[in-house]
Motif scaffolding. Structure first.
Motif, PDB file in Angstrom:
ATOM      1  N   ALA A  79       0.832  -1.210   0.000  1.00 15.83           N
ATOM      2  CA  ALA A  79       0.000   0.000   0.000  1.00 15.83           C
ATOM      3  C   ALA A  79       0.863   1.254   0.000  1.00 15.83           C
ATOM      4  CB  ALA A  79      -0.931  -0.012   1.214  1.00 15.83           C
ATOM      5  N   ASN A  80       1.882   1.277   0.854  1.00 13.38           N
ATOM      6  CA  ASN A  80       2.761   2.451   0.900  1.00 13.38           C
ATOM      7  C   ASN A  80       3.537   2.616  -0.395  1.00 13.38           C
ATOM      8  OD1 ASN A  80       2.809   3.999   3.567  1.00 13.38           O
ATOM      9  ND2 ASN A  80       2.637   1.882   4.215  1.00 13.38           N
ATOM     10  N   ALA A  81       3.923   1.515  -1.033  1.00 16.48           N
ATOM     11  CA  ALA A  81       4.620   1.599  -2.311  1.00 16.48           C
ATOM     12  C   ALA A  81       3.709   2.212  -3.379  1.00 16.48           C
ATOM     13  CB  ALA A  81       5.102   0.218  -2.747  1.00 16.48           C
ATOM     14  N   CYS A  82       2.442   1.870  -3.340  1.00 11.36           N
ATOM     15  CA  CYS A  82       1.497   2.414  -4.324  1.00 11.36           C
ATOM     16  C   CYS A  82       1.340   3.922  -4.193  1.00 11.36           C
ATOM     17  CB  CYS A  82       0.127   1.748  -4.176  1.00 11.36           C
ATOM     18  SG  CYS A  82       0.057   0.066  -4.827  1.00 11.36           S
ATOM     19  N   THR A  83       1.452   4.444  -2.991  1.00 15.67           N
ATOM     20  CA  THR A  83       1.256   5.883  -2.798  1.00 15.67           C
ATOM     21  C   THR A  83       2.389   6.699  -3.404  1.00 15.67           C
ATOM     22  OG1 THR A  83       2.322   5.931  -0.623  1.00 15.67           O
ATOM     23  CG2 THR A  83      -0.055   5.546  -0.672  1.00 15.67           C
ATOM     24  N   GLY A  84       3.523   6.070  -3.635  1.00 16.31           N
ATOM     25  CA  GLY A  84       4.650   6.805  -4.207  1.00 16.31           C
ATOM     26  C   GLY A  84       4.787   6.631  -5.710  1.00 16.31           C
ATOM     27  N   VAL A  85       3.776   6.053  -6.368  1.00 16.30           N
ATOM     28  CA  VAL A  85       3.848   5.773  -7.797  1.00 16.30           C
ATOM     29  C   VAL A  85       2.866   6.687  -8.531  1.00 16.30           C
ATOM     30  CG1 VAL A  85       3.485   3.981  -9.554  1.00 16.30           C
ATOM     31  CG2 VAL A  85       4.492   3.379  -7.355  1.00 16.30           C
ATOM     32  N   ALA A  86       3.364   7.426  -9.504  1.00 16.36           N
ATOM     33  CA  ALA A  86       2.517   8.362 -10.246  1.00 16.36           C
ATOM     34  C   ALA A  86       1.414   7.649 -11.018  1.00 16.36           C
ATOM     35  CB  ALA A  86       3.373   9.188 -11.204  1.00 16.36           C
ATOM     36  N   LEU A  87       1.602   6.388 -11.331  1.00 14.36           N
ATOM     37  CA  LEU A  87       0.609   5.622 -12.076  1.00 14.36           C
ATOM     38  C   LEU A  87      -0.665   5.379 -11.265  1.00 14.36           C
ATOM     39  CD1 LEU A  87      -0.022   3.908 -14.637  1.00 14.36           C
ATOM     40  CD2 LEU A  87       1.044   1.985 -13.456  1.00 14.36           C
ATOM     41  N   VAL A  88      -0.539   5.369  -9.932  1.00 12.68           N
ATOM     42  CA  VAL A  88      -1.689   5.068  -9.069  1.00 12.68           C
ATOM     43  C   VAL A  88      -2.427   6.352  -8.711  1.00 12.68           C
ATOM     44  CG1 VAL A  88      -2.431   4.095  -6.860  1.00 12.68           C
ATOM     45  CG2 VAL A  88      -0.582   2.991  -8.156  1.00 12.68           C
ATOM     46  N   ASP A  89      -3.712   6.373  -9.031  1.00 11.98           N
ATOM     47  CA  ASP A  89      -4.554   7.510  -8.678  1.00 11.98           C
ATOM     48  C   ASP A  89      -5.148   7.289  -7.296  1.00 11.98           C
ATOM     49  OD1 ASP A  89      -6.075   9.839  -8.746  1.00 11.98           O
ATOM     50  OD2 ASP A  89      -7.681   8.939  -9.917  1.00 11.98           O
ATOM     51  N   GLU A  90      -6.054   6.302  -7.184  1.00  7.94           N
ATOM     52  CA  GLU A  90      -6.690   6.026  -5.899  1.00  7.94           C
ATOM     53  C   GLU A  90      -6.240   4.676  -5.366  1.00  7.94           C
ATOM     54  OE1 GLU A  90     -10.999   8.239  -6.587  1.00  7.94           O
ATOM     55  OE2 GLU A  90     -10.912   6.064  -6.437  1.00  7.94           O
ATOM     56  N   LEU A  91      -6.129   4.627  -4.052  1.00 14.41           N
ATOM     57  CA  LEU A  91      -5.802   3.383  -3.360  1.00 14.41           C
ATOM     58  C   LEU A  91      -6.978   3.012  -2.472  1.00 14.41           C
ATOM     59  CD1 LEU A  91      -3.585   1.265  -2.687  1.00 14.41           C
ATOM     60  CD2 LEU A  91      -2.954   2.743  -0.773  1.00 14.41           C
ATOM     61  N   HIS A  92      -7.381   1.757  -2.541  1.00 15.39           N
ATOM     62  CA  HIS A  92      -8.487   1.235  -1.746  1.00 15.39           C
ATOM     63  C   HIS A  92      -7.941   0.064  -0.937  1.00 15.39           C
ATOM     64  CE1 HIS A  92     -11.484   3.489  -4.192  1.00 15.39           C
ATOM     65  NE2 HIS A  92     -10.492   3.406  -5.066  1.00 15.39           N
ATOM     66  N   ILE A  93      -8.406  -0.082   0.284  1.00 11.39           N
ATOM     67  CA  ILE A  93      -7.869  -1.115   1.178  1.00 11.39           C
ATOM     68  C   ILE A  93      -8.998  -1.930   1.783  1.00 11.39           C
ATOM     69  CG2 ILE A  93      -6.595  -1.520   3.330  1.00 11.39           C
ATOM     70  CD1 ILE A  93      -5.037   1.079   2.696  1.00 11.39           C
ATOM     71  N   ALA A  94      -8.800  -3.252   1.781  1.00  9.72           N
ATOM     72  CA  ALA A  94      -9.698  -4.161   2.495  1.00  9.72           C
ATOM     73  C   ALA A  94      -8.877  -4.838   3.588  1.00  9.72           C
ATOM     74  CB  ALA A  94     -10.280  -5.215   1.553  1.00  9.72           C
ATOM     75  N   GLU A  95      -9.325  -4.708   4.823  1.00 10.43           N
ATOM     76  CA  GLU A  95      -8.604  -5.285   5.966  1.00 10.43           C
ATOM     77  C   GLU A  95      -9.624  -5.624   7.048  1.00 10.43           C
ATOM     78  OE1 GLU A  95      -6.499  -6.895   8.612  1.00 10.43           O
ATOM     79  OE2 GLU A  95      -5.455  -6.351   6.770  1.00 10.43           O
ATOM     80  N   ILE A  96      -9.534  -6.848   7.573  1.00 12.70           N
ATOM     81  CA  ILE A  96     -10.502  -7.273   8.586  1.00 12.70           C
ATOM     82  C   ILE A  96     -10.158  -6.784   9.991  1.00 12.70           C
ATOM     83  CG2 ILE A  96     -11.334  -9.258   7.273  1.00 12.70           C
ATOM     84  CD1 ILE A  96      -9.541 -11.029   9.063  1.00 12.70           C
ATOM     85  N   ASP A  97      -8.906  -6.399  10.230  1.00 13.08           N
ATOM     86  CA  ASP A  97      -8.511  -5.842  11.525  1.00 13.08           C
ATOM     87  C   ASP A  97      -8.720  -4.325  11.451  1.00 13.08           C
ATOM     88  OD1 ASP A  97      -7.145  -4.600  13.644  1.00 13.08           O
ATOM     89  OD2 ASP A  97      -5.494  -6.029  13.596  1.00 13.08           O
ATOM     90  N   PRO A  98      -9.737  -3.802  12.141  1.00 16.59           N
ATOM     91  CA  PRO A  98     -10.063  -2.376  12.013  1.00 16.59           C
ATOM     92  C   PRO A  98      -8.911  -1.442  12.379  1.00 16.59           C
ATOM     93  CG  PRO A  98     -11.672  -3.499  13.431  1.00 16.59           C
ATOM     94  CD  PRO A  98     -10.620  -4.493  13.082  1.00 16.59           C
ATOM     95  N   GLU A  99      -8.153  -1.779  13.410  1.00 14.89           N
ATOM     96  CA  GLU A  99      -7.036  -0.911  13.813  1.00 14.89           C
ATOM     97  C   GLU A  99      -5.954  -0.873  12.746  1.00 14.89           C
ATOM     98  OE1 GLU A  99      -5.484  -1.521  17.771  1.00 14.89           O
ATOM     99  OE2 GLU A  99      -7.501  -1.879  18.556  1.00 14.89           O
ATOM    100  N   ARG A 100      -5.584  -2.048  12.237  1.00 10.98           N
ATOM    101  CA  ARG A 100      -4.544  -2.100  11.208  1.00 10.98           C
ATOM    102  C   ARG A 100      -5.036  -1.427   9.930  1.00 10.98           C
ATOM    103  NH1 ARG A 100       0.602  -1.604   9.808  1.00 10.98           N
ATOM    104  NH2 ARG A 100       1.039  -2.761   7.908  1.00 10.98           N
ATOM    105  N   GLY A 101      -6.267  -1.660   9.564  1.00  5.84           N
ATOM    106  CA  GLY A 101      -6.822  -1.017   8.375  1.00  5.84           C
ATOM    107  C   GLY A 101      -6.788   0.496   8.489  1.00  5.84           C
ATOM    108  N   ALA A 102      -7.195   1.017   9.636  1.00  3.76           N
ATOM    109  CA  ALA A 102      -7.196   2.469   9.853  1.00  3.76           C
ATOM    110  C   ALA A 102      -5.779   3.031   9.806  1.00  3.76           C
ATOM    111  CB  ALA A 102      -7.862   2.796  11.182  1.00  3.76           C
ATOM    112  N   GLU A 103      -4.833   2.289  10.371  1.00  4.44           N
ATOM    113  CA  GLU A 103      -3.430   2.729  10.368  1.00  4.44           C
ATOM    114  C   GLU A 103      -2.899   2.857   8.944  1.00  4.44           C
ATOM    115  OE1 GLU A 103       0.952   1.079  11.830  1.00  4.44           O
ATOM    116  OE2 GLU A 103      -0.847  -0.005  12.421  1.00  4.44           O
ATOM    117  N   VAL A 104      -3.085   1.829   8.135  1.00  2.44           N
ATOM    118  CA  VAL A 104      -2.562   1.846   6.762  1.00  2.44           C
ATOM    119  C   VAL A 104      -3.327   2.864   5.914  1.00  2.44           C
ATOM    120  CG1 VAL A 104      -2.163   0.479   4.674  1.00  2.44           C
ATOM    121  CG2 VAL A 104      -1.676  -0.499   6.920  1.00  2.44           C
ATOM    122  N   ALA A 105      -4.632   2.961   6.118  1.00  2.00           N
ATOM    123  CA  ALA A 105      -5.418   3.951   5.373  1.00  2.00           C
ATOM    124  C   ALA A 105      -4.941   5.369   5.675  1.00  2.00           C
ATOM    125  CB  ALA A 105      -6.899   3.798   5.695  1.00  2.00           C
ATOM    126  N   ALA A 106      -4.635   5.638   6.942  1.00  2.00           N
ATOM    127  CA  ALA A 106      -4.143   6.963   7.317  1.00  2.00           C
ATOM    128  C   ALA A 106      -2.762   7.235   6.728  1.00  2.00           C
ATOM    129  CB  ALA A 106      -4.104   7.098   8.841  1.00  2.00           C
TER     130      ALA A 106
END
Length: 148
Positions: free
Chosen positions: A21-48
């Motif tokens: 996910a973090n690698a995708c944020t540094g790539v100009a090719l990626v516009d939007e990033l969407h995340i599916a994670e069953i652990d709410p805390e970990r999901g919120a951390e990576v989303a933030a």
């Protein structure tokens, strides 16, 4: 040269999924990033960390979403990974999956055939492929200095 940006979904935001996910944020090719994670805390951390456009606990949301171009299947149980791969390819999504892609060679062949039939990109994430330690071991094996 111009290019079209794509929207990427990460399924499983654990350790490897967070890296992807973090690698995708540094790539100009990626516009939007969407995340599916069953652990709410970990999901919120990576989303933030990544400024994800969407966080969900159900990866199936990505299948019918025509704005999602590619799905990275990362921190998921190996026993359930193939069903996600299969569903994503059937939905017409390009797929990157952490190894292994399937529990059997026949299922791996099935995934490869689905990708080919749909003219989809399909690749396997070998996170350590270029790690210097693993490169050295690979070279030593090929040179016959250790193992077979």
């Amino acid at each position: 040269m111009s290019f079209r940006q794509i929207n990427v979904a990460i399924v499983g935001a654990g350790w490897v999924g967070g890296i992807r996910a973090n690698a995708c944020t540094g790539v100009a090719l990626v516009d939007e990033l969407h995340i599916a994670e069953i652990d709410p805390e970990r999901g919120a951390e990576v989303a933030a960390e990544t400024g994800a456009a969407r966080l969900t606990d159900d990866w199936r949301e990505f299948l019918d979403d025509i704005t999602i171009d590619a799905i990275i299947i990362a921190s998921t149980p190996e026993s359930s990974r193939f069903s996600i791969v299969h569903a994503a390819l059937e939905a017409g999504k390009h797929v990157m999956v952490e190894k292994p892609i399937a529990p059997t060679p026949q299922e791996a062949d099935e995934a490869i055939a689905l990708a080919a039939a749909g003219n989809l990109k399909f690749t396997i994430g070998y996170t350590r492929r270029f790690d210097p330690k693993y490169t050295y071991i690979n070279k030593a094996i090929k040179e016959g200095r250790i193992g077979e």
